[in-house]
Design a protein around this motif. Structure first.
Motif: not given
Length: 340
Positions: A315, A29-30, A308
């Protein structure tokens, strides 16, 4: 015996792939979170409350949603391809997605022309879900009514496409006259999203997918007979009319509920059944059915990981990724003229 061993090995590999992709989906994820912290959060909590919140409140629900959506769309695609004996049939071939889009479009882009009471209702956070369900259900009722009058399944396929075209035409008219803000909101919905569901929403989606899958399991024997045509199915004792209604209802429950909560997700339902048949080299639905569940889950988990952008907080839309992966598969099948 060798064939059975091969099938069991494939099922084991696919199951492992689903588990690995599920953990990877939660891990990436970020915000970079150590793998050990991910495992601790899933098993009881880590020492970082922020990481726990990101994993348990956002990434875990999104991964579970991906599994439900992948399973539901893949199975509904398999049902439609078998019913119509058309390799290009998908879960939205009956116009259910267009009906959902029309319901959402009426709420988002038609709120300005609705009475005040309905316009106020459109501001509810559940308005899009409700509108999508009503639109899909309306198309389902229309399809069932037509199916009662039309005995030819291919004619029913054409009717479904016409319902989809009619709904799309109304959406286009609403889009032309809508404001930029409303058009943007509708566009974002149509791109699909797996990450906006609450646990209650996930429970509803999971329940609908479970019901649709149970109905599908009941029709597996009939699906094998339908591969050889409607007349053959009738000669071996299959109640074709009842089976047709069950397949339509199961598809409506699966595709309709999924579209209502996450938006229209392209190509998963169309491509996954072909991948399952290509991998297992069989047309037995008791095998293809399970393979479709596993491949659908794994593929959508992978697509969600790819949404992602590495090292950024951006996204890509899930529909963009599924189309980038699914479209080449379908094109390749057409070029090769594979007949499953």
């Amino acid at each position: 015996m060798h064939q059975k061993t091969k099938i069991k090995r494939y099922f084991l590999l696919l199951s492992v792939a689903v588990v690995v992709l599920f953990i990877a989906n939660i891990s990436f994820g970020s915000v970079q979170i150590p793998f050990t912290a991910v495992l601790n959060a899933l098993s009881g909590g880590s020492n970082n409350s922020t990481w726990d919140y990101i994993i348990l409140a956002y990434r875990l629900p999104k991964a579970i949603t991906a599994i439900f959506v992948g399973m539901g769309l893949s199975v509904s695609g398999l049902l439609m391809q078998t019913l119509f004996r058309n390799p290009l049939a998908g879960p939205y071939v009956l116009g259910l997605s267009s009906g959902s889009s029309l319901g959402v479009a009426l709420v988002v882009m038609g709120a300005g022309v609705l009475p005040i009471e309905f316009a106020a209702l459109a501001q509810s956070p559940y308005s899009l879900i409700l509108a999508s369900c009503i639109g899909s259900f309306a198309v389902l009722l229309a399809i069932l009514a037509v199916a009662h009058k039309i005995k030819d399944t291919m004619a029913l396929l054409v009717v479904g496409l016409m319902f989809g075209s009619f709904s799309s035409a109304i959406v286009a008219v609403l889009s032309y006259f809508s404001s930029a803000e409303a058009l943007q909101k509708f566009t974002f919905w149509s791109l699909g999203s797996l990450g906006n569901l609450t646990w209650n929403n996930i429970l509803l989606v999971g329940s609908c997918v479970a019901i649709g899958i149970l109905i599908s399991i009941y029709t597996i024997k009939a699906l094998d007979a339908l591969l050889l045509g409607e007349n053959y199915a009738k000669t071996v004792g299959i109640q074709f009319t009842q089976t047709k209604y069950l397949l339509i209802i199961a598809t409506a429950i699966l595709a309709g509920s999924i579209t209502a909560f996450v938006g229209p997700i392209a190509f998963i339902g169309l491509a996954v059944p072909h991948l399952a048949k290509l991998l297992f080299q069989t047309s037995q639905h008791k095998i293809i059915f399970i393979a479709t569940l596993l491949i659908g889950s794994a593929l959508l988990l992978l697509c969600d990981i790819l949404t992602q952008l590495p090292g950024t907080s951006f996204y890509l839309p899930i529909n963009a990724i599924t189309s980038l992966i699914g479209a080449p598969i379908v094109i390749w099948l057409l070029v090769k003229k594979q007949r499953f």
